[in-house]
Design a protein around this motif. Structure first.
Motif, mmCIF file in Angstrom:
data_model
loop_
_atom_site.group_PDB
_atom_site.id
_atom_site.type_symbol
_atom_site.label_atom_id
_atom_site.label_comp_id
_atom_site.label_asym_id
_atom_site.label_seq_id
_atom_site.Cartn_x
_atom_site.Cartn_y
_atom_site.Cartn_z
ATOM 1 N N VAL A 145 0.869 -1.179 0.000
ATOM 2 C CA VAL A 145 0.000 0.000 0.000
ATOM 3 C C VAL A 145 0.905 1.228 0.000
ATOM 4 N N LYS A 146 0.583 2.212 -0.840
ATOM 5 C CA LYS A 146 1.313 3.489 -0.832
ATOM 6 C C LYS A 146 0.687 4.376 0.238
ATOM 7 N N ILE A 147 1.507 4.942 1.096
ATOM 8 C CA ILE A 147 1.010 5.825 2.149
ATOM 9 C C ILE A 147 0.638 7.176 1.542
ATOM 10 N N ASP A 148 -0.558 7.665 1.912
ATOM 11 C CA ASP A 148 -1.031 8.948 1.409
ATOM 12 C C ASP A 148 -1.459 9.874 2.555
ATOM 13 N N TYR A 149 -0.895 9.646 3.727
ATOM 14 C CA TYR A 149 -1.275 10.426 4.904
ATOM 15 C C TYR A 149 -0.029 10.786 5.711
ATOM 16 N N LEU A 150 -0.153 11.807 6.541
ATOM 17 C CA LEU A 150 0.921 12.191 7.462
ATOM 18 C C LEU A 150 0.745 11.440 8.771
ATOM 19 N N GLY A 151 1.822 11.274 9.504
ATOM 20 C CA GLY A 151 1.776 10.622 10.803
ATOM 21 C C GLY A 151 2.463 9.273 10.762
ATOM 22 N N GLU A 152 2.383 8.582 11.906
ATOM 23 C CA GLU A 152 3.004 7.271 12.017
ATOM 24 C C GLU A 152 2.348 6.281 11.058
ATOM 25 N N VAL A 153 3.103 5.244 10.709
ATOM 26 C CA VAL A 153 2.536 4.159 9.909
ATOM 27 C C VAL A 153 1.428 3.527 10.744
ATOM 28 N N ARG A 154 0.280 3.319 10.132
ATOM 29 C CA ARG A 154 -0.884 2.808 10.859
ATOM 30 C C ARG A 154 -0.668 1.378 11.339
ATOM 31 N N ASP A 155 -1.364 1.055 12.438
ATOM 32 C CA ASP A 155 -1.318 -0.316 12.970
ATOM 33 C C ASP A 155 -1.750 -1.299 11.891
ATOM 34 N N GLY A 156 -1.134 -2.455 11.891
ATOM 35 C CA GLY A 156 -1.464 -3.475 10.902
ATOM 36 C C GLY A 156 -0.624 -3.382 9.642
ATOM 37 N N PHE A 157 0.324 -2.440 9.615
ATOM 38 C CA PHE A 157 1.186 -2.259 8.454
ATOM 39 C C PHE A 157 2.639 -2.161 8.906
ATOM 40 N N THR A 158 3.545 -2.507 8.002
ATOM 41 C CA THR A 158 4.974 -2.409 8.275
ATOM 42 C C THR A 158 5.699 -1.968 7.007
#
Length: 175
Positions: free
Chosen positions: A71-84
């Motif tokens: 998944v390409k990240i499209d948000y600011l902040g920490e990497v969401r839970d459930g992803f690495t």
């Protein structure tokens, strides 16, 4: 004087752009007169009238720890839970902190591939034997066809004796 604008429709209120300001005015509700600082891997966001640096992983690829889907990240902040950010590899599973080899899944795949290969080789042997039998039955055999038939039959017998659940199985050599 410069207004440094932020997106006040976004909960993190990230910096968006800057524009010249009139000297005799106050900044609008979505701007500060303090220049934001930038740092690799972070993006300035407005918080209580100041710029704070928030983790910025946008455009990085992360992986779902359940499905392994990228998944390409499209948000600011920490990497969401459930992803690495750690990339998965074949036959792996998530152990809570990293990808580890899942031997059960690997062995199941090897066994499935062994069975598929055995079926393919048996079909090939059956086809070769059938053609050679036809040639012999119709008196159309060429020199060496009877020996070829014998070798293909031996090969087929060896194939049928293979235990495909043995992950270290060695298939016989084709005649």
């Amino acid at each position: 004087m410069i207004n440094y604008y932020f997106d006040n429709t976004n909960e993190l209120k990230p910096f968006t752009h800057e524009l010249e300001a009139n000297d005799n005015t106050l900044p609008p509700d979505n701007a500060l007169r303090v220049e934001p600082k930038f740092k690799d891997g972070y993006w300035p966001c407005e918080k209580n009238g100041e710029w704070v640096l928030v983790e910025d992983h946008r455009e990085k690829t992360v992986y779902n720890i359940e499905t392994k889907a990228p998944v390409k990240i499209d948000y600011l902040g920490e990497v969401r839970d459930g992803f690495t950010e750690l990339e998965p590899f074949d036959f792996c599973k998530w152990d809570g902190t990293k990808w580890v080899l899942d031997n059960d899944t690997k062995n199941e795949s090897i066994i499935k591939n062994n069975q598929s290969l055995k079926n393919t080789l048996l079909n090939e042997a059956n086809e070769k034997i059938s053609i050679l039998l036809d040639a012999i039955d119709l008196d159309m055999a060429e020199d060496g066809d009877e020996e070829k038939l014998k070798n293909w039959k031996k090969y087929r017998i060896l194939l049928t004796r293979i235990d495909t659940s043995d992950i270290n199985v060695i298939f016989p050599t084709k005649p």
